[in-house]
Design a protein around this motif. Structure first.
Motif, PDB file in Angstrom:
ATOM      1  N   TYR A 119       0.867  -1.180   0.000  1.00 42.17           N
ATOM      2  CA  TYR A 119       0.000   0.000   0.000  1.00 42.17           C
ATOM      3  C   TYR A 119       0.906   1.234   0.000  1.00 42.17           C
ATOM      4  CZ  TYR A 119      -2.734  -3.936   1.312  1.00 42.17           C
ATOM      5  OH  TYR A 119      -3.271  -5.201   1.321  1.00 42.17           O
ATOM      6  N   LYS A 120       0.983   1.859  -1.149  1.00 41.02           N
ATOM      7  CA  LYS A 120       1.981   2.920  -1.348  1.00 41.02           C
ATOM      8  C   LYS A 120       1.675   4.195  -0.572  1.00 41.02           C
ATOM      9  CE  LYS A 120       4.165   4.357  -5.026  1.00 41.02           C
ATOM     10  NZ  LYS A 120       5.504   4.294  -4.453  1.00 41.02           N
ATOM     11  N   VAL A 121       2.741   4.926  -0.263  1.00 40.15           N
ATOM     12  CA  VAL A 121       2.564   6.224   0.389  1.00 40.15           C
ATOM     13  C   VAL A 121       3.136   7.320  -0.510  1.00 40.15           C
ATOM     14  CG1 VAL A 121       2.677   5.290   2.739  1.00 40.15           C
ATOM     15  CG2 VAL A 121       4.785   6.088   1.624  1.00 40.15           C
ATOM     16  N   ARG A 122       2.778   8.558  -0.163  1.00 37.86           N
ATOM     17  CA  ARG A 122       3.253   9.692  -0.957  1.00 37.86           C
ATOM     18  C   ARG A 122       4.481  10.287  -0.282  1.00 37.86           C
ATOM     19  NH1 ARG A 122       2.852  15.227  -2.079  1.00 37.86           N
ATOM     20  NH2 ARG A 122       1.993  15.682  -4.140  1.00 37.86           N
ATOM     21  N   ARG A 123       5.629  10.087  -0.892  1.00 36.34           N
ATOM     22  CA  ARG A 123       6.852  10.687  -0.358  1.00 36.34           C
ATOM     23  C   ARG A 123       7.293  11.868  -1.197  1.00 36.34           C
ATOM     24  NH1 ARG A 123       8.109   5.174  -0.640  1.00 36.34           N
ATOM     25  NH2 ARG A 123       8.488   4.113   1.342  1.00 36.34           N
ATOM     26  N   TRP A 124       6.715  11.980  -2.405  1.00 30.43           N
ATOM     27  CA  TRP A 124       7.228  12.932  -3.385  1.00 30.43           C
ATOM     28  C   TRP A 124       6.083  13.333  -4.289  1.00 30.43           C
ATOM     29  CZ3 TRP A 124      11.444  15.549  -3.142  1.00 30.43           C
ATOM     30  CH2 TRP A 124      12.030  16.107  -4.273  1.00 30.43           C
ATOM     31  N   SER A 125       6.183  14.520  -4.914  1.00 32.26           N
ATOM     32  CA  SER A 125       5.066  14.948  -5.752  1.00 32.26           C
ATOM     33  C   SER A 125       4.878  13.949  -6.891  1.00 32.26           C
ATOM     34  CB  SER A 125       5.314  16.349  -6.314  1.00 32.26           C
ATOM     35  OG  SER A 125       6.416  16.304  -7.156  1.00 32.26           O
ATOM     36  N   GLY A 126       3.637  13.708  -7.213  1.00 38.07           N
ATOM     37  CA  GLY A 126       3.342  12.711  -8.257  1.00 38.07           C
ATOM     38  C   GLY A 126       3.071  11.341  -7.666  1.00 38.07           C
ATOM     39  N   GLU A 127       3.432  11.136  -6.403  1.00 39.14           N
ATOM     40  CA  GLU A 127       3.133   9.855  -5.750  1.00 39.14           C
ATOM     41  C   GLU A 127       1.810   9.999  -4.985  1.00 39.14           C
ATOM     42  OE1 GLU A 127       7.749   8.375  -5.143  1.00 39.14           O
ATOM     43  OE2 GLU A 127       6.622   9.009  -3.383  1.00 39.14           O
ATOM     44  N   THR A 128       1.124   8.879  -4.811  1.00 39.97           N
ATOM     45  CA  THR A 128      -0.201   8.925  -4.172  1.00 39.97           C
ATOM     46  C   THR A 128      -0.206   8.115  -2.891  1.00 39.97           C
ATOM     47  OG1 THR A 128      -1.054   8.889  -6.418  1.00 39.97           O
ATOM     48  CG2 THR A 128      -2.671   8.617  -4.669  1.00 39.97           C
ATOM     49  N   GLU A 129      -0.825   8.688  -1.878  1.00 40.12           N
ATOM     50  CA  GLU A 129      -0.980   7.987  -0.602  1.00 40.12           C
ATOM     51  C   GLU A 129      -2.188   7.046  -0.715  1.00 40.12           C
ATOM     52  OE1 GLU A 129       1.085   8.929   1.991  1.00 40.12           O
ATOM     53  OE2 GLU A 129       0.155   7.760   3.582  1.00 40.12           O
ATOM     54  N   THR A 130      -2.038   5.815  -0.268  1.00 39.11           N
ATOM     55  CA  THR A 130      -3.166   4.877  -0.323  1.00 39.11           C
ATOM     56  C   THR A 130      -4.201   5.255   0.727  1.00 39.11           C
ATOM     57  OG1 THR A 130      -1.591   3.150  -0.888  1.00 39.11           O
ATOM     58  CG2 THR A 130      -3.797   2.429  -0.257  1.00 39.11           C
ATOM     59  N   ASP A 131      -5.452   5.325   0.289  1.00 37.38           N
ATOM     60  CA  ASP A 131      -6.551   5.498   1.224  1.00 37.38           C
ATOM     61  C   ASP A 131      -6.931   4.084   1.695  1.00 37.38           C
ATOM     62  OD1 ASP A 131      -9.050   5.677   2.411  1.00 37.38           O
ATOM     63  OD2 ASP A 131      -9.786   7.216   1.025  1.00 37.38           O
ATOM     64  N   MET A 132      -6.437   3.710   2.852  1.00 34.51           N
ATOM     65  CA  MET A 132      -6.588   2.319   3.299  1.00 34.51           C
ATOM     66  C   MET A 132      -8.055   1.948   3.497  1.00 34.51           C
ATOM     67  SD  MET A 132      -3.750   0.801   3.195  1.00 34.51           S
ATOM     68  CE  MET A 132      -4.113  -0.750   3.968  1.00 34.51           C
ATOM     69  N   GLN A 133      -8.832   2.914   3.989  1.00 35.22           N
ATOM     70  CA  GLN A 133     -10.240   2.592   4.223  1.00 35.22           C
ATOM     71  C   GLN A 133     -10.935   2.247   2.902  1.00 35.22           C
ATOM     72  OE1 GLN A 133     -12.277   5.492   6.567  1.00 35.22           O
ATOM     73  NE2 GLN A 133     -14.131   4.279   6.629  1.00 35.22           N
ATOM     74  N   ARG A 134     -10.617   3.037   1.876  1.00 32.06           N
ATOM     75  CA  ARG A 134     -11.244   2.775   0.561  1.00 32.06           C
ATOM     76  C   ARG A 134     -10.779   1.444  -0.012  1.00 32.06           C
ATOM     77  NH1 ARG A 134     -11.028   6.701  -4.315  1.00 32.06           N
ATOM     78  NH2 ARG A 134     -12.220   5.091  -5.393  1.00 32.06           N
ATOM     79  N   VAL A 135      -9.506   1.148   0.166  1.00 31.30           N
ATOM     80  CA  VAL A 135      -8.982  -0.113  -0.375  1.00 31.30           C
ATOM     81  C   VAL A 135      -9.628  -1.284   0.356  1.00 31.30           C
ATOM     82  CG1 VAL A 135      -6.914  -1.541  -0.585  1.00 31.30           C
ATOM     83  CG2 VAL A 135      -6.833   0.858  -1.255  1.00 31.30           C
ATOM     84  N   ILE A 136      -9.759  -1.169   1.677  1.00 30.83           N
ATOM     85  CA  ILE A 136     -10.374  -2.277   2.433  1.00 30.83           C
ATOM     86  C   ILE A 136     -11.858  -2.396   2.058  1.00 30.83           C
ATOM     87  CG2 ILE A 136     -10.963  -3.128   4.758  1.00 30.83           C
ATOM     88  CD1 ILE A 136      -8.197  -1.940   5.639  1.00 30.83           C
ATOM     89  N   GLU A 137     -12.510  -1.259   1.837  1.00 30.00           N
ATOM     90  CA  GLU A 137     -13.919  -1.322   1.377  1.00 30.00           C
ATOM     91  C   GLU A 137     -14.007  -2.059   0.041  1.00 30.00           C
ATOM     92  OE1 GLU A 137     -15.302   2.790   3.545  1.00 30.00           O
ATOM     93  OE2 GLU A 137     -15.290   2.758   1.350  1.00 30.00           O
ATOM     94  N   THR A 138     -13.051  -1.781  -0.837  1.00 33.36           N
ATOM     95  CA  THR A 138     -13.017  -2.470  -2.142  1.00 33.36           C
ATOM     96  C   THR A 138     -12.859  -3.976  -1.934  1.00 33.36           C
ATOM     97  OG1 THR A 138     -11.974  -0.526  -3.080  1.00 33.36           O
ATOM     98  CG2 THR A 138     -11.790  -2.540  -4.363  1.00 33.36           C
ATOM     99  N   PHE A 139     -11.927  -4.335  -1.056  1.00 28.20           N
ATOM    100  CA  PHE A 139     -11.739  -5.760  -0.743  1.00 28.20           C
ATOM    101  C   PHE A 139     -13.052  -6.366  -0.233  1.00 28.20           C
ATOM    102  CE2 PHE A 139      -6.972  -5.040   0.476  1.00 28.20           C
ATOM    103  CZ  PHE A 139      -6.628  -5.044  -0.859  1.00 28.20           C
ATOM    104  N   ASN A 140     -13.701  -5.620   0.665  1.00 27.89           N
ATOM    105  CA  ASN A 140     -14.923  -6.148   1.295  1.00 27.89           C
ATOM    106  C   ASN A 140     -16.037  -6.370   0.276  1.00 27.89           C
ATOM    107  OD1 ASN A 140     -13.507  -6.081   3.633  1.00 27.89           O
ATOM    108  ND2 ASN A 140     -14.561  -4.325   4.531  1.00 27.89           N
ATOM    109  N   GLU A 141     -16.147  -5.418  -0.663  1.00 26.38           N
ATOM    110  CA  GLU A 141     -17.184  -5.597  -1.704  1.00 26.38           C
ATOM    111  C   GLU A 141     -16.949  -6.891  -2.471  1.00 26.38           C
ATOM    112  OE1 GLU A 141     -17.341  -0.840  -2.466  1.00 26.38           O
ATOM    113  OE2 GLU A 141     -17.030  -2.113  -4.237  1.00 26.38           O
ATOM    114  N   GLU A 142     -15.698  -7.114  -2.828  1.00 22.92           N
ATOM    115  CA  GLU A 142     -15.390  -8.306  -3.632  1.00 22.92           C
ATOM    116  C   GLU A 142     -15.529  -9.588  -2.800  1.00 22.92           C
ATOM    117  OE1 GLU A 142     -15.236  -8.337  -6.791  1.00 22.92           O
ATOM    118  OE2 GLU A 142     -15.282  -6.143  -6.956  1.00 22.92           O
TER     119      GLU A 142
END
Ligand SMILES: Cc1ncc(COP(=O)(O)O)c(C=O)c1O
Length: 388
Positions: A220-243
């Protein structure tokens, strides 16, 4: 929501010396508590991927927050057991067959075979009816570069999916239950990438009728530098839960979810304080180099991946200059400011005008930094690590 505190560098260096890794305890606690508050319809286990940073104080903190652990070698497991982490809270999935599998199994460690050979070694030792995990290379990898992609034809991690039936036949013949599917695919922040990862994993789970647990791994990637994206863990876990709910509707099977974050938990919590020990240049057409008292013997990510980390010269200067920041190792690749994603090339950084003796703060180095250094190179002593 998660705020890090900038360490009081000069005071800490006076006390502990330079270079120095400083980890923000409040931040580590907040990140771990946040994950412990998440849930999944058929249960969720959060395992900290110890390889990201095995500092004993971090292990203690996460264990007391209720996290379980993912180890990537039998030696990491030994270190966890020595720190009184219960074997039942440790999962081992390792490239190298464990040197002490019998001991680990009797301690209750959950073993994940990552090849047919490892499955056979488990079967040799475990009583009939025992449960084991299987790491499968689903054929779909995702990562920000080839060095962080851990599935697909170019990755040696896990059992190639085409050999799954062979593994299942072997397990059945020897009365072993494969109850856990493990599919770490690499890294990403985009929920779409994670939806793809879990649907691919669930397709594999359909072929494994005894699987009750899906361990989707870390990355689950984090944003250390511009252009990088921080993972929204809640959204990712919600995605897992739906599936997982879709899977339940389709197959009648509710799978317990396991995740293995390393980076997400610790990356932002770490800073590396280093000192400018010399300043040299290569003339009008060249560059100005800040030589530091650290380098790839403490911190390899820039030299290895072309990773970008924010840096700050800690002085009161109001002017700025372009510098290439380098490590102290006798190695032309020991560059702390490479081109993004390209460790072959240097990229000057605009920093406050520096003088020899100034401190330089390197940010977001809590993960794969102290744990992944070229320790002992040039006989430099390793940076100390403290929690504040
Ligand atoms: C099996 C497994 N789990 C978890 C992780 C942790 O990944 P990250 O630190 O990117 O979350 C890794 C990293 O390589 C891994 O190989």
């Amino acid at each position: 929501m998660f705020k890090t505190t900038t360490p009081d560098a000069s005071q800490l260096v006076e006390k502990y010396g330079s270079p120095l890794y400083v980890y923000d305890e409040v931040y580590l606690r907040a990140r771990s508590q946040y994950l412990m508050q998440q849930s999944s319809p058929f249960g969720l286990t959060v395992r900290y991927a110890v390889k990201a940073n095995p500092h004993p104080a971090i292990i203690r903190l996460f264990a007391s927050a209720g996290l379980h652990f993912d180890a990537s070698s039998s030696y990491e497991v030994d270190a966890l057991l020595e720190q009184n982490v219960p074997g039942e809270c440790i999962s081992l999935s390792s490239q190298q067959p464990p040197h002490n599998l019998e001991k680990l199994l009797s301690a209750g460690v959950k073993f994940v075979a990552t090849s047919l050979y490892q499955l056979e070694r488990f079967t040799d030792l475990a009583p009939k009816g025992s449960a084991v995990g299987l790491r499968v290379n689903t054929g779909n990898g995702a990562g920000h570069n080839n060095r962080t992609t851990t599935a697909g034809v170019s990755a040696s991690f896990g059992l190639w999916h085409e050999y799954l039936e062979q593994a299942l036949r072997y397990a059945k013949k020897h009365d072993i239950i494969i109850d856990r599917l493990h599919t770490h695919i690499g890294s990403g922040a985009d929920p779409k990438v994670w939806r793809q990862a879990i649907t691919t994993s669930l397709e594999i789970a359909k072929r494994m009728p005894e699987v009750t647990i899906l361990d989707i791994g870390g990355g689950y990637k984090v944003r250390r530098w511009s252009g990088e994206t921080e993972t929204d863990m809640q959204r990712v876990i919600e995605t897992f839960n739906e599936e997982l709910l879709n899977f339940k509707r389709e197959t009648g099977r509710g799978l317990h979810l396991e995740i293995e974050p390393g980076t997400w938990l610790v990356a932002h919590a770490g800073s590396l304080i280093t000192q400018v020990v010399d300043i040299v240049d290569t003339g009008k057409e060249g560059y100005t180099f800040l030589r530091t008292d650290t380098g790839l013997n403490d911190f390899m990510r820039p030299a290895l991946y072309g990773a970008q980390h924010e840096m700050q010269i800690l002085n009161s200067s109001s002017t700025y200059a372009d510098y290439v920041v380098v490590g102290h190792n006798c190695e032309s690749g020991d560059i702390l400011t490479p081109e993004q994603g390209d460790p072959e090339h240097i990229k000057p950084r605009t920093l406050k005008t520096a003088a020899i003796g100034d401190l330089l703060l390197i940010k977001d180095v809590g993960a794969y930094s102290a744990s992944m250094r070229a320790k002992g190179y040039n006989a430099f002593p390793s940076a100390k690590e403290i929690l504040t």
